[in-house]
Design a protein around this motif. Structure first.
Motif, PDB file in Angstrom:
ATOM      1  N   THR A  79       4.627   6.064  -9.661  1.00  0.00           N
ATOM      2  CA  THR A  79       5.540   6.497  -8.258  1.00  0.00           C
ATOM      3  C   THR A  79       6.704   7.282  -8.533  1.00  0.00           C
ATOM      4  N   ARG A  81      10.386   8.159  -7.158  1.00  0.00           N
ATOM      5  CA  ARG A  81      11.671   7.888  -6.151  1.00  0.00           C
ATOM      6  C   ARG A  81      12.564   9.098  -6.325  1.00  0.00           C
ATOM      7  N   THR A  90      10.414   7.549  -1.383  1.00  0.00           N
ATOM      8  CA  THR A  90       9.429   6.752  -2.448  1.00  0.00           C
ATOM      9  C   THR A  90       8.113   7.459  -2.016  1.00  0.00           C
TER      10      THR A  90
END
Length: 214
Positions: A79, A81, A90
């Motif tokens: 992921t 951010r 995000t």
């Protein structure tokens, strides 16, 4: 009377030792903070570990983060951010989803990437800890205890390289027994980062579902 005098002297000696410990810890933390503030940007590669023995949970992964002032780009566990100074993005490639929200520091008290190198400046009591030799480096630990007695964080052990005044690792223990360890593998400063690194380009994610949370 002699016993009372002895107890009083012992108590005053204890208080003096505690004050000196706090002063030494604060002085070192101020040096670390000044070092961080002197850099235009910082790029860190790190190892992240989470462990809860009671729940039989143990997880380790690697990540990297680029920091420039309050802005940051963090990659961890698949992921991304991104914080551009106002909005937090995000990006989850596995789900082809993006969550966008306005960052509110009053609501978010977690140690975010932009605060990970200076979070100790507010809300913690500092105490001088042990020194350890780790791979030829002298690491001085500072014990941080939240001033807020209701905080989920029980304590943080902050390891600082005595030579470079850079943070080496952070060991956070929570009330539920969970221990989070972040260890810095590489710490680079004043890198030639493009300004666009901290800009969100929506046209790059045409097939993604964009969830605007506010």
């Amino acid at each position: 009377m002699k016993k009372l005098v002895f107890v009083a002297v012992a108590f005053m000696t204890f208080l003096a030792g505690t004050a000196q410990s706090a002063d030494k810890a604060t002085a070192l933390l101020n040096e670390v903070s000044s070092k961080v503030d002197s850099y235009q940007n910082i790029v860190i590669d790190f190892k992240y570990g989470l462990e809860n023995t009671a729940e039989n949970v143990k997880h380790e992964t690697r990540g990297d983060v680029s920091l420039q002032g309050e802005k940051y780009l963090l990659n961890i566990m698949g992921t991304t951010r991104l914080f551009d100074g106002k909005k937090l993005y995000t990006i989850i490639p596995e789900d082809e989803e993006i969550n966008i929200s306005t960052y509110d520091p009053k609501k978010d008290q977690d140690i975010t990437p932009s605060k990970m190198l200076t979070f100790y400046n507010d809300g913690y009591k500092a105490k001088w800890g042990p020194t350890q030799d780790i791979k030829g480096r002298k690491i001085q630990y500072i014990q941080l205890t939240p001033i807020d007695s209701k905080a989920e964080i029980k304590e943080i052990q902050l390891g600082i390289d005595k030579q470079t005044k850079h943070i080496y690792n952070l060991i956070q223990t929570q009330d539920n027994g969970t221990k989070i360890t972040i260890t810095v593998n590489s710490f680079k400063t004043d890198q030639p980062l493009p300004q666009s690194l901290f800009e969100f380009k929506e046209n790059r994610y045409k097939d993604y579902y964009i969830n605007r949370l506010d």
